[in-house]
Design a protein around this motif. Structure first.
Motif, PDB file in Angstrom:
ATOM      1  N   VAL A  61       9.570   6.029  61.476  1.00 21.75           N
ATOM      2  CA  VAL A  61       9.200   7.234  60.728  1.00 21.75           C
ATOM      3  C   VAL A  61       9.225   8.466  61.628  1.00 21.75           C
ATOM      4  O   VAL A  61       9.824   9.493  61.290  1.00 21.75           O
ATOM      5  N   ILE A  62       8.577   8.376  62.803  1.00 22.03           N
ATOM      6  CA  ILE A  62       8.510   9.555  63.674  1.00 22.03           C
ATOM      7  C   ILE A  62       9.864   9.892  64.271  1.00 22.03           C
ATOM      8  O   ILE A  62      10.152  11.057  64.563  1.00 22.03           O
ATOM      9  N   GLY A  63      10.732   8.871  64.467  1.00 20.17           N
ATOM     10  CA  GLY A  63      12.027   9.123  65.063  1.00 20.17           C
ATOM     11  C   GLY A  63      13.145   9.379  64.072  1.00 20.17           C
ATOM     12  O   GLY A  63      14.015  10.213  64.301  1.00 20.17           O
ATOM     13  N   GLY A  64      13.125   8.667  62.950  1.00 18.31           N
ATOM     14  CA  GLY A  64      14.225   8.758  62.013  1.00 18.31           C
ATOM     15  C   GLY A  64      13.970   9.596  60.784  1.00 18.31           C
ATOM     16  O   GLY A  64      14.906   9.992  60.089  1.00 18.31           O
ATOM     17  N   VAL A  65      12.694   9.874  60.487  1.00 17.86           N
ATOM     18  CA  VAL A  65      12.358  10.642  59.288  1.00 17.86           C
ATOM     19  C   VAL A  65      11.822  12.028  59.651  1.00 17.86           C
ATOM     20  O   VAL A  65      12.349  13.049  59.204  1.00 17.86           O
ATOM     21  N   VAL A  66      10.778  12.077  60.474  1.00 14.01           N
ATOM     22  CA  VAL A  66      10.141  13.348  60.812  1.00 14.01           C
ATOM     23  C   VAL A  66      11.043  14.212  61.678  1.00 14.01           C
ATOM     24  O   VAL A  66      11.232  15.407  61.417  1.00 14.01           O
ATOM     25  N   LEU A  67      11.635  13.626  62.721  1.00 12.28           N
ATOM     26  CA  LEU A  67      12.413  14.402  63.685  1.00 12.28           C
ATOM     27  C   LEU A  67      13.547  15.219  63.053  1.00 12.28           C
ATOM     28  O   LEU A  67      13.663  16.424  63.327  1.00 12.28           O
ATOM     29  N   PRO A  68      14.388  14.631  62.189  1.00 11.22           N
ATOM     30  CA  PRO A  68      15.501  15.426  61.618  1.00 11.22           C
ATOM     31  C   PRO A  68      15.047  16.568  60.708  1.00 11.22           C
ATOM     32  O   PRO A  68      15.824  17.494  60.450  1.00 11.22           O
ATOM     33  N   LEU A  69      13.806  16.518  60.236  1.00  9.45           N
ATOM     34  CA  LEU A  69      13.330  17.544  59.305  1.00  9.45           C
ATOM     35  C   LEU A  69      12.778  18.785  60.006  1.00  9.45           C
ATOM     36  O   LEU A  69      12.549  19.802  59.364  1.00  9.45           O
ATOM     37  N   LEU A  70      12.558  18.695  61.302  1.00  4.18           N
ATOM     38  CA  LEU A  70      11.904  19.796  62.015  1.00  4.18           C
ATOM     39  C   LEU A  70      12.893  20.901  62.381  1.00  4.18           C
ATOM     40  O   LEU A  70      14.051  20.632  62.717  1.00  4.18           O
ATOM     41  N   PRO A  71      12.430  22.169  62.340  1.00  5.76           N
ATOM     42  CA  PRO A  71      13.307  23.300  62.695  1.00  5.76           C
ATOM     43  C   PRO A  71      13.610  23.331  64.186  1.00  5.76           C
ATOM     44  O   PRO A  71      12.824  22.871  65.011  1.00  5.76           O
ATOM     45  N   THR A  72      14.763  23.887  64.525  1.00  5.64           N
ATOM     46  CA  THR A  72      15.201  23.938  65.913  1.00  5.64           C
ATOM     47  C   THR A  72      14.955  25.295  66.570  1.00  5.64           C
ATOM     48  O   THR A  72      15.260  25.477  67.740  1.00  5.64           O
ATOM     49  N   GLU A  73      14.378  26.245  65.822  1.00  6.81           N
ATOM     50  CA  GLU A  73      14.077  27.560  66.391  1.00  6.81           C
ATOM     51  C   GLU A  73      12.818  27.490  67.250  1.00  6.81           C
ATOM     52  O   GLU A  73      11.904  26.706  66.968  1.00  6.81           O
ATOM     53  N   PRO A  74      12.740  28.303  68.315  1.00  2.78           N
ATOM     54  CA  PRO A  74      11.541  28.321  69.171  1.00  2.78           C
ATOM     55  C   PRO A  74      10.283  28.631  68.367  1.00  2.78           C
ATOM     56  O   PRO A  74      10.329  29.363  67.361  1.00  2.78           O
ATOM     57  N   ILE A  75       9.164  28.098  68.814  1.00  2.00           N
ATOM     58  CA  ILE A  75       7.887  28.299  68.117  1.00  2.00           C
ATOM     59  C   ILE A  75       7.499  29.770  68.108  1.00  2.00           C
ATOM     60  O   ILE A  75       7.053  30.315  67.099  1.00  2.00           O
ATOM     61  N   SER A  76       7.651  30.439  69.245  1.00  2.00           N
ATOM     62  CA  SER A  76       7.349  31.871  69.352  1.00  2.00           C
ATOM     63  C   SER A  76       8.053  32.433  70.564  1.00  2.00           C
ATOM     64  O   SER A  76       8.731  31.714  71.305  1.00  2.00           O
ATOM     65  N   LYS A  97      12.304  20.055  69.510  1.00  2.00           N
ATOM     66  CA  LYS A  97      12.220  19.597  70.899  1.00  2.00           C
ATOM     67  C   LYS A  97      10.838  19.042  71.218  1.00  2.00           C
ATOM     68  O   LYS A  97      10.700  18.085  71.988  1.00  2.00           O
ATOM     69  N   PHE A  98       9.829  19.649  70.635  1.00  2.00           N
ATOM     70  CA  PHE A  98       8.461  19.167  70.824  1.00  2.00           C
ATOM     71  C   PHE A  98       8.335  17.723  70.334  1.00  2.00           C
ATOM     72  O   PHE A  98       7.834  16.848  71.039  1.00  2.00           O
ATOM     73  N   TRP A  99       8.815  17.462  69.121  1.00  2.00           N
ATOM     74  CA  TRP A  99       8.694  16.109  68.557  1.00  2.00           C
ATOM     75  C   TRP A  99       9.652  15.143  69.242  1.00  2.00           C
ATOM     76  O   TRP A  99       9.359  13.953  69.380  1.00  2.00           O
ATOM     77  N   LEU A 100      10.802  15.643  69.704  1.00  2.00           N
ATOM     78  CA  LEU A 100      11.747  14.804  70.428  1.00  2.00           C
ATOM     79  C   LEU A 100      11.124  14.264  71.709  1.00  2.00           C
ATOM     80  O   LEU A 100      11.377  13.119  72.099  1.00  2.00           O
ATOM     81  N   ALA A 101      10.295  15.079  72.352  1.00  2.00           N
ATOM     82  CA  ALA A 101       9.601  14.630  73.558  1.00  2.00           C
ATOM     83  C   ALA A 101       8.661  13.479  73.234  1.00  2.00           C
ATOM     84  O   ALA A 101       8.585  12.484  73.979  1.00  2.00           O
ATOM     85  N   ILE A 102       7.938  13.575  72.123  1.00  2.00           N
ATOM     86  CA  ILE A 102       7.032  12.506  71.710  1.00  2.00           C
ATOM     87  C   ILE A 102       7.822  11.232  71.402  1.00  2.00           C
ATOM     88  O   ILE A 102       7.430  10.125  71.786  1.00  2.00           O
ATOM     89  N   VAL A 103       8.962  11.381  70.724  1.00  2.00           N
ATOM     90  CA  VAL A 103       9.801  10.227  70.393  1.00  2.00           C
ATOM     91  C   VAL A 103      10.325   9.558  71.659  1.00  2.00           C
ATOM     92  O   VAL A 103      10.308   8.330  71.785  1.00  2.00           O
ATOM     93  N   ALA A 104      10.777  10.354  72.631  1.00  2.00           N
ATOM     94  CA  ALA A 104      11.348   9.808  73.862  1.00  2.00           C
ATOM     95  C   ALA A 104      10.307   9.031  74.663  1.00  2.00           C
ATOM     96  O   ALA A 104      10.560   7.903  75.117  1.00  2.00           O
ATOM     97  N   VAL A 105       9.126   9.612  74.845  1.00  2.00           N
ATOM     98  CA  VAL A 105       8.070   8.943  75.604  1.00  2.00           C
ATOM     99  C   VAL A 105       7.592   7.696  74.861  1.00  2.00           C
ATOM    100  O   VAL A 105       7.367   6.641  75.459  1.00  2.00           O
TER     101      VAL A 105
END
Length: 276
Positions: free
Chosen positions: A9-24, A33-41
């Motif tokens: 779920v966190i790698g295949g469902v949530v990750l593709p739905l997140l925006p790629t623009e910087p937070i601020s 990128k934030f969630w990708l780090a969680i998936v990688a670890v």
């Protein structure tokens, strides 16, 4: 199967739905990128968890250090140091602790290879030397059997929190954002010298969020400066593990732990100041 479902779920469902623009403007990290780090670890930790639970459930002491180091070398050091009191004088426990440290360098290199291949290649020679040095120290003490020579059957990874537990992910995410903010601030105001100081300070925390921030952030610094900061963070973390080990282990392990970690720390400092 429940844990596997969570990982999918966190790698295949949530990750593709997140925006790629910087937070601020102050946080040059996107939600993706934030969630990708969680998936990688989580992927590395989950792989270690599965190996320990299903492939090597009764692994030897050194193999326990290897698998635990893929999860967290600091947590493995704390658990093995406490377990050493069950086998007074058995120096193989210190060997397993050093093997966990060797795996820390391999884990961080894999993360670097995933997030920033160029920087990973810059780190490769330094991490190779440090991993080999840690392994040699581990093998030396891993062959020494004194005292009661009890065999400890660790359950290191199963006793750790599950790598996909929500609280663990939340803590990682909080540290990730914190280090994104502080790294940007330090870099903008103090440059490479400030980043070096920060890298030594973060060694007393979980260094993965800090390192992944360095790997993903577009700092106005040469790769050599970022590599130095990463090596310094691991050196600082080794100092913390040495303190944990000496404080929590049986007294017979204090000299081996102090000696072994001192060797690894000196190697780290020499590489950082003279070769990177």
């Amino acid at each position: 199967f429940t844990t596997l479902a969570k990982f999918l779920v966190i790698g295949g469902v949530v990750l593709p739905l997140l925006p790629t623009e910087p937070i601020s403007a102050n946080i040059a990290i996107s939600p993706y990128k934030f969630w990708l780090a969680i998936v990688a670890v989580s992927a590395i930790s989950y792989f270690s968890y599965l190996l320990k639970k299903f492939v090597f459930p009764n692994s030897g002491i050194l193999l326990t250090g290897i698998l635990g180091g893929l999860y967290s070398s600091t947590a493995t050091t704390v658990i093995l140091a406490r377990r050493s009191k069950e086998a007074p004088g058995d120096l193989r426990v210190s060997g397993a602790i050093f093997m966990a440290t060797a795996m820390m360098y391999i884990r961080i290199f894999l993360l670097a290879l995933f997030f920033n291949e160029t920087l990973a290649m810059h780190l490769a020679p330094a991490f190779l030397v440090l991993a080999v040095a840690s392994s040699l120290v581990a093998i030396y003490f891993g062959k020494v059997k004194t005292g009661k020579q009890q065999i400890i059957l660790e359950q290191t990874n199963s006793e750790n929190r599950n790598p996909l537990e929500f609280k663990t992910a939340l803590l990682f995410g909080t540290l990730f954002i914190f280090f994104a903010l502080i790294t940007t601030y330090i870099n903008n105001n103090y440059g490479s010298s400030g980043l070096n100081v920060l890298s030594f300070v973060v060694g007393v925390t979980d260094i993965d969020p800090f390192i992944i921030n360095l790997l993903q952030s577009k700092l106005n610094l040469a790769d050599s400066f970022i590599a130095i900061a990463i090596v310094n963070a691991t050196t600082s973390n080794n100092l913390l593990k040495m303190i944990y080990g000496i404080a929590l282990s049986n007294k017979s392990l204090r000299v081996p732990l102090a000696t072994g970690f001192s060797i690894i720390i000196v190697f780290g400092l020499i590489i950082s100041f003279f070769f990177l």
